[in-house]
Design an enzyme around this catalytic site. Sequence first.
Site, mmCIF file in Angstrom:
data_model
loop_
_atom_site.group_PDB
_atom_site.id
_atom_site.type_symbol
_atom_site.label_atom_id
_atom_site.label_comp_id
_atom_site.label_asym_id
_atom_site.label_seq_id
_atom_site.Cartn_x
_atom_site.Cartn_y
_atom_site.Cartn_z
ATOM 1 N N ARG A 197 0.803 -1.224 0.000
ATOM 2 C CA ARG A 197 0.000 0.000 0.000
ATOM 3 C C ARG A 197 0.838 1.278 0.000
ATOM 4 O O ARG A 197 0.318 2.343 0.260
ATOM 5 C CB ARG A 197 -1.004 -0.010 1.148
ATOM 6 C CG ARG A 197 -0.450 -0.402 2.477
ATOM 7 C CD ARG A 197 -1.565 -0.649 3.487
ATOM 8 N NE ARG A 197 -1.060 -1.385 4.632
ATOM 9 C CZ ARG A 197 -1.822 -1.890 5.572
ATOM 10 N NH1 ARG A 197 -3.127 -1.746 5.516
ATOM 11 N NH2 ARG A 197 -1.286 -2.540 6.591
ATOM 12 N N LYS B 235 3.130 -19.690 7.075
ATOM 13 C CA LYS B 235 2.551 -20.055 8.364
ATOM 14 C C LYS B 235 2.146 -18.773 9.103
ATOM 15 O O LYS B 235 2.696 -17.715 8.786
ATOM 16 C CB LYS B 235 3.551 -20.856 9.188
ATOM 17 C CG LYS B 235 4.748 -20.010 9.672
ATOM 18 C CD LYS B 235 5.587 -20.736 10.652
ATOM 19 C CE LYS B 235 6.583 -19.789 11.288
ATOM 20 N NZ LYS B 235 7.463 -20.354 12.266
ATOM 21 N N HIS C 252 9.562 -23.628 6.058
ATOM 22 C CA HIS C 252 10.909 -23.395 5.530
ATOM 23 C C HIS C 252 11.917 -24.411 6.076
ATOM 24 O O HIS C 252 12.987 -24.588 5.507
ATOM 25 C CB HIS C 252 11.362 -21.950 5.765
ATOM 26 C CG HIS C 252 11.731 -21.641 7.174
ATOM 27 N ND1 HIS C 252 10.816 -21.278 8.118
ATOM 28 C CD2 HIS C 252 12.922 -21.647 7.802
ATOM 29 C CE1 HIS C 252 11.422 -21.068 9.259
ATOM 30 N NE2 HIS C 252 12.704 -21.284 9.104
ATOM 31 N N LYS D 61 15.632 -26.819 4.273
ATOM 32 C CA LYS D 61 17.005 -26.848 4.792
ATOM 33 C C LYS D 61 17.710 -28.124 4.344
ATOM 34 O O LYS D 61 17.131 -29.207 4.391
ATOM 35 C CB LYS D 61 16.989 -26.793 6.330
ATOM 36 C CG LYS D 61 16.571 -25.441 6.869
ATOM 37 C CD LYS D 61 16.616 -25.454 8.387
ATOM 38 C CE LYS D 61 16.108 -24.154 8.965
ATOM 39 N NZ LYS D 61 17.009 -23.023 8.774
ATOM 40 N N GLU E 251 15.903 -21.053 20.601
ATOM 41 C CA GLU E 251 16.399 -19.751 20.156
ATOM 42 C C GLU E 251 16.906 -18.995 21.372
ATOM 43 O O GLU E 251 16.340 -19.146 22.470
ATOM 44 C CB GLU E 251 15.280 -18.958 19.491
ATOM 45 C CG GLU E 251 14.851 -19.538 18.157
ATOM 46 C CD GLU E 251 13.677 -18.760 17.577
ATOM 47 O OE1 GLU E 251 13.914 -17.917 16.712
ATOM 48 O OE2 GLU E 251 12.555 -18.997 18.010
ATOM 49 N N ASP F 172 3.460 -21.828 16.796
ATOM 50 C CA ASP F 172 4.420 -21.187 15.891
ATOM 51 C C ASP F 172 5.405 -22.199 15.315
ATOM 52 O O ASP F 172 5.815 -22.076 14.163
ATOM 53 C CB ASP F 172 5.179 -20.092 16.660
ATOM 54 C CG ASP F 172 6.091 -19.271 15.759
ATOM 55 O OD1 ASP F 172 5.681 -19.012 14.610
ATOM 56 O OD2 ASP F 172 7.201 -18.910 16.193
ATOM 57 N N HIS G 74 7.123 -27.076 12.015
ATOM 58 C CA HIS G 74 8.503 -27.551 11.845
ATOM 59 C C HIS G 74 8.778 -28.847 12.619
ATOM 60 O O HIS G 74 9.330 -29.798 12.078
ATOM 61 C CB HIS G 74 9.516 -26.502 12.316
ATOM 62 C CG HIS G 74 9.284 -25.134 11.756
ATOM 63 N ND1 HIS G 74 8.872 -24.913 10.472
ATOM 64 C CD2 HIS G 74 9.427 -23.903 12.310
ATOM 65 C CE1 HIS G 74 8.771 -23.609 10.255
ATOM 66 N NE2 HIS G 74 9.095 -22.975 11.360
ATOM 67 N N LYS H 69 12.014 -19.655 23.243
ATOM 68 C CA LYS H 69 12.761 -18.415 23.040
ATOM 69 C C LYS H 69 13.594 -18.171 24.290
ATOM 70 O O LYS H 69 13.226 -18.601 25.386
ATOM 71 C CB LYS H 69 11.806 -17.234 22.879
ATOM 72 C CG LYS H 69 10.769 -17.424 21.791
ATOM 73 C CD LYS H 69 11.226 -16.844 20.492
ATOM 74 C CE LYS H 69 10.163 -17.007 19.429
ATOM 75 N NZ LYS H 69 10.714 -16.931 18.075
HETATM 76 N N1 NAP Z 1 8.965 -12.551 9.473
HETATM 77 C C1 NAP Z 1 9.293 -13.810 9.537
HETATM 78 O O1 NAP Z 1 10.428 -14.193 9.804
HETATM 79 C C2 NAP Z 1 8.260 -14.872 9.258
HETATM 80 C C3 NAP Z 1 8.633 -16.195 9.441
HETATM 81 C C4 NAP Z 1 7.707 -17.187 9.141
HETATM 82 C C5 NAP Z 1 6.449 -16.850 8.673
HETATM 83 N N2 NAP Z 1 6.104 -15.549 8.528
HETATM 84 C C6 NAP Z 1 4.773 -15.262 8.002
HETATM 85 O O2 NAP Z 1 4.927 -14.524 6.810
HETATM 86 C C7 NAP Z 1 3.880 -13.581 6.668
HETATM 87 C C8 NAP Z 1 4.496 -12.200 6.580
HETATM 88 O O3 NAP Z 1 5.257 -11.952 7.745
HETATM 89 P P1 NAP Z 1 6.012 -10.579 8.003
HETATM 90 O O4 NAP Z 1 6.803 -10.774 9.254
HETATM 91 O O5 NAP Z 1 6.739 -10.134 6.780
HETATM 92 O O6 NAP Z 1 4.791 -9.612 8.307
HETATM 93 P P2 NAP Z 1 4.786 -8.033 8.392
HETATM 94 O O7 NAP Z 1 6.179 -7.517 8.567
HETATM 95 O O8 NAP Z 1 3.745 -7.687 9.366
HETATM 96 O O9 NAP Z 1 4.294 -7.650 6.921
HETATM 97 C C9 NAP Z 1 2.979 -7.793 6.525
HETATM 98 C C10 NAP Z 1 2.813 -7.167 5.147
HETATM 99 O O10 NAP Z 1 1.431 -7.183 4.789
HETATM 100 C C11 NAP Z 1 1.050 -5.886 4.358
HETATM 101 N N3 NAP Z 1 -0.361 -5.647 4.636
HETATM 102 C C12 NAP Z 1 -1.029 -5.941 5.775
HETATM 103 N N4 NAP Z 1 -2.329 -5.617 5.627
HETATM 104 C C13 NAP Z 1 -2.473 -5.100 4.376
HETATM 105 C C14 NAP Z 1 -3.574 -4.599 3.633
HETATM 106 N N5 NAP Z 1 -4.811 -4.555 4.128
HETATM 107 N N6 NAP Z 1 -3.346 -4.190 2.364
HETATM 108 C C15 NAP Z 1 -2.106 -4.212 1.826
HETATM 109 N N7 NAP Z 1 -1.022 -4.690 2.491
HETATM 110 C C16 NAP Z 1 -1.204 -5.122 3.750
HETATM 111 C C17 NAP Z 1 1.935 -4.950 5.119
HETATM 112 O O11 NAP Z 1 1.987 -3.731 4.430
HETATM 113 P P3 NAP Z 1 2.329 -2.322 5.170
HETATM 114 O O12 NAP Z 1 3.832 -2.258 5.201
HETATM 115 O O13 NAP Z 1 1.727 -1.304 4.299
HETATM 116 O O14 NAP Z 1 1.730 -2.388 6.545
HETATM 117 C C18 NAP Z 1 3.259 -5.723 5.072
HETATM 118 O O15 NAP Z 1 3.882 -5.554 3.811
HETATM 119 C C19 NAP Z 1 2.976 -13.791 7.878
HETATM 120 O O16 NAP Z 1 1.967 -14.711 7.525
HETATM 121 C C20 NAP Z 1 3.900 -14.420 8.907
HETATM 122 O O17 NAP Z 1 3.173 -15.206 9.799
HETATM 123 C C21 NAP Z 1 6.995 -14.561 8.803
#
Ligand code: NAP
Length: 513
Positions: free
Chosen positions: A68, A175, A205, A209, A243, A262, A267, A365
């Site tokens: 966005r 996830k 993921h 590995k 962790e 989580d 995993h 953690k």
């Molecule tokens: N981070 C990790 O290491 C990790 C590991 C395993 C799994 N995951 C999974 O991967 C997914 C993403 O994780 P993340 O950590 O990257 O999440 P995040 O940092 O919260 O990012 C979420 C993204 O979604 C966008 N978003 C949310 N609502 C929206 C809407 N209504 N319209 C348009 N864009 C919207 C946000 O945009 P804005 O920037 O504009 O808010 C942001 O780009 C999740 O399902 C999480 O559970 C993450």
Amino acid sequence: MPRKAQPEWTNPLRDPHDRRLPRIAGPSALVIFGVTGDLARRKLMPAVYDLANRGLLPPSFALVGFARRDWAHEDFAQVVREAVEANCRTGFRTEVWDRLSEGIRFVSGTFEDDEAFEQLQSTLADLDRDRGTDGNHAYYLSIPPNAFPVVLSQLRRTGMADESGDSWRRVVIEKPFGHDQESAIELNELVNSVFAEESVFRIDHYLGKETVQNILALRFANQLFDPLWSSHYIDHVQITMAEDIGLGGRAGYYDGIGAARDVIQNHLLQLLALVAMEEPVSFSPRHLQTEKIKVLQSTRNILPIDLNSARGQYAAGWQGSEPVVGLKDEEGFAADSTTETFAAMALEVDTRRWAGVPFYLRSGKRLGRRVTEIALVFKRAPHLPFDDTMTAELGQNALVIRVQPDEGVTLRFGSKVPGSSMEVRDVNMDFSYGGAFTVSSPEAYERLLLDVLLGEPSLFPVNEEVELSWQILDPVLAEWAASGTPDEYESGTWGPQSADTMMSRTGRAWRRP
Ligand SMILES: NC(=O)c1ccc[n+]([C@@H]2O[C@H](COP(=O)([O-])OP(=O)(O)OC[C@H]3O[C@@H](n4cnc5c(N)ncnc54)[C@H](OP(=O)(O)O)[C@@H]3O)[C@@H](O)[C@H]2O)c1
């Protein structure tokens, strides 16, 4: 949606009979929703570049970001470049970047915005025509789970999920896949109403590995281990994902989810399935899934659950040499949060091979060290022809698969201490990836993104695996929900006292990796 036959190999650059040749993706566009998020910046964009740098993406590849922010294509390309320079594995090369960046596009909008999805559709049509992406589109939902339904509905509404002719459409889901069995079934029904199951790639993921894939090599390419791989010789199995870091800044994602949902649901239960499964008929996706599903169908909680599980929440303590605060003082966590940051449980696999062998799973953690390992702990020798004093320091033999960070395998056994008397002590025999192979392992996301583009589903859990995993976890979560608050443990230790008690009750102890 009607199920299609498993797609045949379609990559013309590869002889399907020679598995040594590099697997290069065909013409395709990867759309990442949530491209401003943490996962996209740290893992996905660098993985795309690393694949390009390894020559595994075709010239007709495109990367489309959807978010966005009010960005032009060039602004987004700059964001990708910064993420790549900061996090890529294979080194930044300008010529690779220049080729890749020609195919980078950005679409601005929210998930609720119909016009933005129509803009996305026309951007993809332009890429199909001008860059030759051929109508092959993978949609990566790197977004909060509560946004899955709206994005899936938009893809259905606009017809962007529909395949035509030889082109394919795939969806990649991160996830957490549901928060219990019921919600996972609902989500599966929703996803499968938009995409056929063989077009759904659920990311775990860990399966990307090298060390996890090596479980199959270790077990099924060798004669050495198979005769030992059962209740005849194995006393119990410990699967640990520890962790050392806490949850500073991640309350939004983690609060209300906790360690079991989580990490254990996905995993650790996948690791259990790979360790416990029978030899598959082949390594085809269907045969691998069949064997993993059989394990998950046979896995039960050891009863009573309250004595065979433990959960905890970190309190203040140490992370390395730094003093750190407890969970309830981390930003975003309420003082009465009951989210567990440590979870442990005892399971059994109700098959002839594993009867009577407990599988202990734990994750936490702010534990003593960052480490993921699978330890098969052997029974003691039935008879020791030594005086007790000679074997006072002899433990149980163990085969330890070191998943991360020090990737390899350790065999632990007793050996004579040099000297004139007979004294036996545990020693380790180590295989380390770093020492044995000159090539460094690809990041899990590199392997998994490439597999998505190739349509290779072996390393992605299917809906039945996800639902069965929740079926195993749900009774534990229900027990915890009914039984007050998690125990506290000091940061930098190995979890709450209740986790040690759960083991000591059976005369066993957790390993201190
Ligand atoms: N981070 C990790 O290491 C990790 C590991 C395993 C799994 N995951 C999974 O991967 C997914 C993403 O994780 P993340 O950590 O990257 O999440 P995040 O940092 O919260 O990012 C979420 C993204 O979604 C966008 N978003 C949310 N609502 C929206 C809407 N209504 N319209 C348009 N864009 C919207 C946000 O945009 P804005 O920037 O504009 O808010 C942001 O780009 C999740 O399902 C999480 O559970 C993450």
